[in-house]
Motif scaffolding. Structure first.
Motif, short mmCIF file in Angstrom:
data_model
loop_
_atom_site.label_atom_id
_atom_site.label_comp_id
_atom_site.label_asym_id
_atom_site.label_seq_id
_atom_site.Cartn_x
_atom_site.Cartn_y
_atom_site.Cartn_z
N VAL A 9 46.26 46.73 49.92
CA VAL A 9 44.98 46.21 49.44
C VAL A 9 44.83 46.50 47.94
N ALA A 10 45.18 47.70 47.53
CA ALA A 10 45.05 48.08 46.12
C ALA A 10 45.93 47.20 45.23
N VAL A 11 47.17 46.99 45.63
CA VAL A 11 48.08 46.17 44.82
C VAL A 11 47.63 44.72 44.82
N THR A 12 47.07 44.25 45.93
CA THR A 12 46.51 42.90 45.97
C THR A 12 45.37 42.76 44.98
N TYR A 13 44.48 43.74 44.93
CA TYR A 13 43.39 43.73 43.95
C TYR A 13 43.95 43.66 42.53
N LEU A 14 44.93 44.51 42.25
CA LEU A 14 45.47 44.56 40.89
C LEU A 14 46.16 43.25 40.51
N HIS A 15 46.75 42.59 41.49
CA HIS A 15 47.36 41.28 41.23
C HIS A 15 46.30 40.27 40.79
N LYS A 16 45.16 40.25 41.46
CA LYS A 16 44.09 39.31 41.09
C LYS A 16 43.48 39.67 39.74
N VAL A 17 43.40 40.96 39.46
CA VAL A 17 42.94 41.39 38.13
C VAL A 17 43.86 40.83 37.06
N GLU A 18 45.16 40.93 37.28
CA GLU A 18 46.13 40.41 36.32
C GLU A 18 45.99 38.89 36.16
N CYS A 19 45.80 38.19 37.26
CA CYS A 19 45.60 36.73 37.20
C CYS A 19 44.40 36.38 36.32
N MET A 20 43.30 37.09 36.51
CA MET A 20 42.09 36.78 35.75
C MET A 20 42.20 37.22 34.30
N ARG A 21 42.80 38.36 34.03
CA ARG A 21 42.91 38.87 32.66
C ARG A 21 43.84 38.02 31.80
N THR A 22 44.96 37.61 32.38
CA THR A 22 45.98 36.90 31.59
C THR A 22 45.91 35.39 31.71
N GLY A 23 45.21 34.90 32.74
CA GLY A 23 45.15 33.46 32.95
C GLY A 23 46.43 32.89 33.54
N ARG A 24 47.25 33.73 34.12
CA ARG A 24 48.48 33.25 34.76
C ARG A 24 48.83 34.16 35.94
N ILE A 25 49.62 33.63 36.85
CA ILE A 25 50.08 34.41 37.99
C ILE A 25 51.28 35.24 37.54
N PRO A 26 51.27 36.55 37.75
CA PRO A 26 52.36 37.40 37.25
C PRO A 26 53.72 36.95 37.78
N SER A 27 54.70 36.92 36.90
CA SER A 27 56.05 36.50 37.30
C SER A 27 56.82 37.65 37.93
N SER A 28 56.43 38.88 37.63
CA SER A 28 57.09 40.05 38.19
C SER A 28 56.05 40.91 38.89
N TRP A 29 56.19 41.03 40.19
CA TRP A 29 55.19 41.77 40.96
C TRP A 29 55.83 42.26 42.26
N PRO A 30 55.44 43.39 42.82
CA PRO A 30 54.37 44.30 42.36
C PRO A 30 54.89 45.33 41.37
N PRO A 31 53.99 46.00 40.67
CA PRO A 31 54.39 47.11 39.80
C PRO A 31 54.75 48.33 40.64
N ASP A 32 55.40 49.28 40.04
CA ASP A 32 55.75 50.52 40.72
C ASP A 32 54.54 51.46 40.69
N VAL A 33 53.92 51.63 41.84
CA VAL A 33 52.76 52.53 41.93
C VAL A 33 53.06 53.69 42.87
N SER A 34 54.34 53.94 43.10
CA SER A 34 54.74 54.96 44.08
C SER A 34 54.29 56.37 43.69
N ALA A 35 54.04 56.61 42.41
CA ALA A 35 53.63 57.94 41.98
C ALA A 35 52.17 58.23 42.27
N GLU A 36 51.40 57.20 42.60
CA GLU A 36 49.98 57.37 42.87
C GLU A 36 49.72 57.53 44.36
#
Length: 261
Positions: free
Chosen positions: A41-68
């Motif tokens: 759910v968290a990574v899904t949220y961050l994906h939509k944040v990226e879509c809205m901030r940049t105006g494009r769908i990220p080409s490389s996803w998901p980011p590495d959040v394993s440390a959190e």
């Protein structure tokens, strides 16, 4: 805005329930624990944040959040998503997978519905009681899963539905409280038209006139919350009532499988 209220309430409930047992298995998501679902759910949220901030769908996803840790990651994602929604007009442009609606409002609706379903997943996984789903939110979710996930996706990506669609057309009426939708399944995909629908924050097209056929082969009916969870395959068949051709009901259930993975 009503969607924002619903989103905030279900985020709070999801987090509260998840914190009680992060190791619990999630019945609706095989091989996932509650911790895995929180991360999803968290990574899904961050994906939509990226879509809205940049105006494009990220080409490389998901980011590495394993440390959190899962819950702090979820908290961070909730804050980021809330900032985007608070700072943008729902009518502002944002890229989405649904061609007819390329707006922030699409993601507001989608993330609200995503959250309520996964909140229920957390409750079922941890053995907690399933909190109420408001009727207006559930009705909107029914409209979304039928018209967008089944109707649009079965025609946009027919290869995903090739094994579950019937060889000849069949119609099923889905009724939930005062709202209903006519679903037509055929080899070319599904078409869905609201018969009597009121959706939360959504523009609903006028229903086309009924065909000259004898009517739908079957009707499924339930309260909005039970219907929503049945369509998303979070409730068994005893959650709904039905009449007519049982094979048509089973065909609808089968067609929903690739739409609700």
């Amino acid at each position: 805005m009503r969607l924002l209220e619903c989103l905030a309430a279900d985020q709070a409930r999801l987090r509260q329930v998840a914190a009680t047992d992060l190791a619990a298995a999630v019945p609706a998501c095989p091989d996932w624990t509650v911790a895995d679902l929180v991360r999803h759910v968290a990574v899904t949220y961050l994906h939509k944040v990226e879509c809205m901030r940049t105006g494009r769908i990220p080409s490389s996803w998901p980011p590495d959040v394993s440390a959190e840790e899962p819950l702090p990651l979820f908290d961070r994602a909730c804050r980021a998503l809330g900032t985007e929604f608070d700072g943008r007009d729902p009518a502002a442009l944002a890229p989405t997978w649904y061609d007819p609606d390329q707006t922030v409002g699409f993601w507001l609706r989608r993330m609200t519905q995503e959250t309520v379903i996964h909140r229920v997943d957390m409750e079922l996984a941890t053995g907690r009681s399933v909190a109420e789903i408001p009727a207006d939110l559930a009705t909107d979710g029914i409209d979304e899963v039928l018209r967008l996930f089944l109707g649009y996706r079965s025609r946009r990506w027919p290869e995903d539905f090739a094994e579950v669609l019937p060889e000849s057309a069949v119609e099923i009426l889905a009724a939930a409280g005062p709202a209903s939708w006519l679903v037509r399944l055929g080899p070319e995909g599904a078409t869905v038209a609201p018969d009597r629908a009121v959706a939360l924050g959504a523009t609903i097209p006028a229903a086309p006139s009924r065909s000259a056929s004898a009517g739908p082969a079957a009707t499924v009916s339930a309260s909005p919350d039970r219907m929503l969870l049945w369509l998303w395959r979070r409730r068994a068949d005893d959650a709904i009532g039905w009449s007519g051709d049982r094979a048509a009901v089973d065909r609808l259930r089968l067609a929903l499988a690739p739409a609700t993975r």
